[in-house]
Write a protein that holds these residues in place. Structure first.
Motif, short mmCIF file in Angstrom:
data_model
loop_
_atom_site.label_atom_id
_atom_site.label_comp_id
_atom_site.label_asym_id
_atom_site.label_seq_id
_atom_site.Cartn_x
_atom_site.Cartn_y
_atom_site.Cartn_z
N GLY A 95 34.67 45.41 39.07
CA GLY A 95 36.00 45.07 38.55
C GLY A 95 37.11 45.47 39.51
N ASP A 96 36.94 46.65 40.13
CA ASP A 96 37.93 47.15 41.08
C ASP A 96 37.98 46.23 42.31
N GLU A 97 36.80 45.86 42.80
CA GLU A 97 36.74 44.98 43.97
C GLU A 97 37.36 43.62 43.68
N LEU A 98 37.27 43.19 42.40
CA LEU A 98 37.87 41.90 42.03
C LEU A 98 39.38 42.02 41.78
N GLU A 99 39.88 43.24 42.00
CA GLU A 99 41.31 43.55 41.81
C GLU A 99 41.76 43.37 40.36
N LEU A 100 40.83 43.62 39.43
CA LEU A 100 41.22 43.67 38.02
C LEU A 100 41.88 45.02 37.79
N ARG A 101 42.90 45.03 36.96
CA ARG A 101 43.68 46.24 36.74
C ARG A 101 43.97 46.43 35.25
N PRO A 102 44.25 47.69 34.81
CA PRO A 102 44.67 47.91 33.43
C PRO A 102 45.86 46.99 33.08
N GLU A 123 42.08 32.62 38.31
CA GLU A 123 40.66 32.37 38.03
C GLU A 123 39.87 33.17 39.05
N ILE A 124 38.90 33.94 38.60
CA ILE A 124 38.11 34.76 39.52
C ILE A 124 36.64 34.36 39.38
N GLU A 125 36.06 33.91 40.45
CA GLU A 125 34.64 33.53 40.45
C GLU A 125 33.87 34.55 41.25
N PHE A 126 32.73 35.00 40.73
CA PHE A 126 31.95 35.98 41.49
C PHE A 126 30.51 36.01 41.00
N ASP A 127 29.65 36.59 41.83
CA ASP A 127 28.25 36.79 41.45
C ASP A 127 28.01 38.28 41.30
N ARG A 128 27.06 38.62 40.48
CA ARG A 128 26.68 40.05 40.39
C ARG A 128 25.19 40.13 40.08
N GLU A 129 24.65 41.32 40.29
CA GLU A 129 23.25 41.56 39.91
C GLU A 129 23.21 41.56 38.38
N GLU A 130 22.08 41.19 37.79
CA GLU A 130 22.02 41.01 36.34
C GLU A 130 22.46 42.25 35.55
N SER A 131 22.03 43.42 36.02
CA SER A 131 22.35 44.61 35.22
C SER A 131 23.56 45.38 35.78
N GLU A 132 24.25 44.78 36.75
CA GLU A 132 25.35 45.49 37.41
C GLU A 132 26.54 45.66 36.45
N ASP A 133 27.00 46.89 36.30
CA ASP A 133 28.12 47.19 35.40
C ASP A 133 29.42 46.75 36.06
N LEU A 134 30.30 46.16 35.27
CA LEU A 134 31.57 45.67 35.84
C LEU A 134 32.61 46.78 35.99
#
Ligand code: SF4
Length: 467
Positions: free
Chosen positions: A29-36, A77-88
């Motif tokens: 989430g941090d890397e995607l620049e999501l913020r409070p 709009e944010i598009e991304f891939d993650r590992e299946e169990s990776e916590d956001l």
């Protein structure tokens, strides 16, 4: 009665989406620049109403697209891939409970002093909180959309306040007409769709006891195993409940109820292989009768409703005295669905080092004799000087003697009776998301007024401390 760890902002206009409250540094989430304060409104094109939707719509997905409204008004709009169990690494605002449309004659909200903190007046009827936290709903004002959501998202189990299967009696207790009180179709639809139900009866003398209780328990048991269990808990009236239709629960009433329900429990154990109908701990304590054995409670299906807590505590305490690893209460959690697991911020974080030796444990008048007996044994065995202090509940008054409803004012009234170097108060008397007590007193104010340091512990914490 449950209080919610939410801001009682039920009158606020709800905007679509779910608001981020925390982003773990270095997380996806941090890397995607999501913020409070960012609001996620869509996940993979589907709208998000709350964090439960968010969890369902992201579960197991490795390719994700978020539509996010920034506090500036910008939409990204944010598009991304993650590992299946990776916590956001995202934390969200809590669910604001939906209000009920009932007027139960025994509703705890009617028994609050006028100055009780506002969240105590929240009357909830929310299938999401039922799924997440085991809060009961009466189902009577649940909408078709909410029914569909339970089934589509498999929000199982649900916790339903039935009170009586006799419709007239149920309508009377809920303070609504019979049409609204009739939940038969909803109930059956849930069962037909394999949604498990834990039922509850708030037992009101001379209203839903005796033959009506027997019919209710038999009717519910006929749906076992989809109706998994039923808790029968006594109505608790504060001194502000002055409704003349209500009768207070007496020791004699409790003894009679135990006697009557024991026959049914025996029958259910024979035919269903489970006790099925569990009486609240208060009923045994008030009756002056022994709490049933561990076997009676099975996997403690109603422990979150305070049913079996004393037995669970006594068994855990026995293990402490036997110097074995203490079993923790709530080990058996009936809510095993991954989406009903509490997010990290709601887990107890209490792992502080507490002083041991000489101090006072404060608890409600109901549990004090039981706790005192065990602590005396512990003191003798370990040469300790722990003291149990029963705190009268003068704030709510009436029949209220459980530990969880003690207030700051109640604690202050007994502070001169505290002995030793520290005091322990029940953790549940402090709001889970804010350090205030039920009467609005801040925990800091209470600490400042106490002659010794205060620690807040639940029974698991206490067992851990004594271990
Ligand atoms: S369902 Fe009844 S007891 Fe529960 S909050 Fe509504 S009025 Fe109160």
């Amino acid at each position: 009665m449950y209080e919610f760890a939410v801001t009682p902002a039920v009158t606020q206009l709800r905007r679509p989406g779910v608001i981020i409250t925390e982003v773990t540094p270095g997380s996806v989430g941090d890397e995607l620049e999501l913020r409070p304060h960012d609001r996620i409104v869509r996940v993979n094109g589907r709208s998000v109403r709350d964090y439960l939707d968010f969890r369902f719509q992201t579960a197991g997905e490795t390719e994700l697209t978020f539509r996010v409204k920034k506090p500036t008004g910008e939409t990204v709009e944010i598009e991304f891939d993650r590992e299946e169990s990776e916590d956001l690494g995202l934390m969200f605002e809590q669910i604001v409970p939906r209000q009920c449309a009932n007027e139960c004659i025994f509703c705890f909200c009617k028994g609050n002093p006028a100055d009780a903190r506002p969240s105590l007046f929240v009357r909830d009827e929310d299938i999401r909180l039922s799924f997440l936290y085991g809060n009961y709903t009466a189902l009577s004002s649940i909408t078709p959309d909410e029914m569909n959501r339970i089934i589509e998202q498999r929000l199982t189990p649900q916790y339903v306040s039935v009170h009586a299967t006799d419709l007239k009696t149920r309508a009377y207790l809920l303070g609504v007409d019979e049409k609204r009180a009739d939940i038969f179709d909803k109930f059956q639809r849930l069962l037909d769709n394999d949604i498990e139900i834990h039922a509850q009866v708030v037992l009101c003398p001379e209203i839903n006891d005796g033959k009506i209780l027997e019919k209710t328990l038999r009717d519910l048991a006929s749906h076992f195993p989809k109706v998994v269990s039923t808790a029968v808990v006594p109505v608790a009236l504060t001194r502000y409940n002055t409704d003349e239709r209500l009768t207070r629960v007496t020791p004699e009433f409790c003894r009679r109820t135990i006697h009557e329900v024991e026959k049914l429990q025996k029958e259910f154990r024979k035919t269903l292989g489970t006790t099925f109908a569990f009486l609240g701990d208060e009923i045994y304590i008030k009756a002056g009768m022994e709490i049933p054995s561990r076997r009676h409670y099975g996997n403690y299906p109603q422990i979150e409703d305070g049913v079996g807590m004393v037995r669970s505590f006594l068994n855990a305490f026995e293990k402490v005295l036997n110097r074995k690893d203490a079993e923790t209460q709530r080990k058996e959690n009936v809510r095993t669905h991954p989406n009903a697991m509490r997010p990290k911020s709601q887990l107890p974080t209490d792992n502080r080092q507490l002083p041991t030796g000489y101090g006072t444990i404060l608890t409600g008048e109901m549990f004090a004799p039981t706790l005192s007996k065990q602590v005396d044994r512990y003191n003798r065995q370990r040469r300790m000087r722990l003291n149990v202090l029963a705190v009268p509940n003068t704030y709510f008054g009436g029949d209220v003697s459980v530990a969880g409803l003690l207030t700051g004012q109640d604690y202050l009234k007994v502070k001169d009776k505290i002995v030793g170097d520290f005091a322990i108060i029940p953790k549940h008397t402090i709001k889970s998301d804010e350090p205030i007590l039920l009467d609005g007193m801040t925990f800091d104010k209470l600490k400042a007024a106490f002659p010794v340091p205060i620690y807040d512990l639940d029974t698991n914490g206490l067992i851990a401390l004594l271990s």
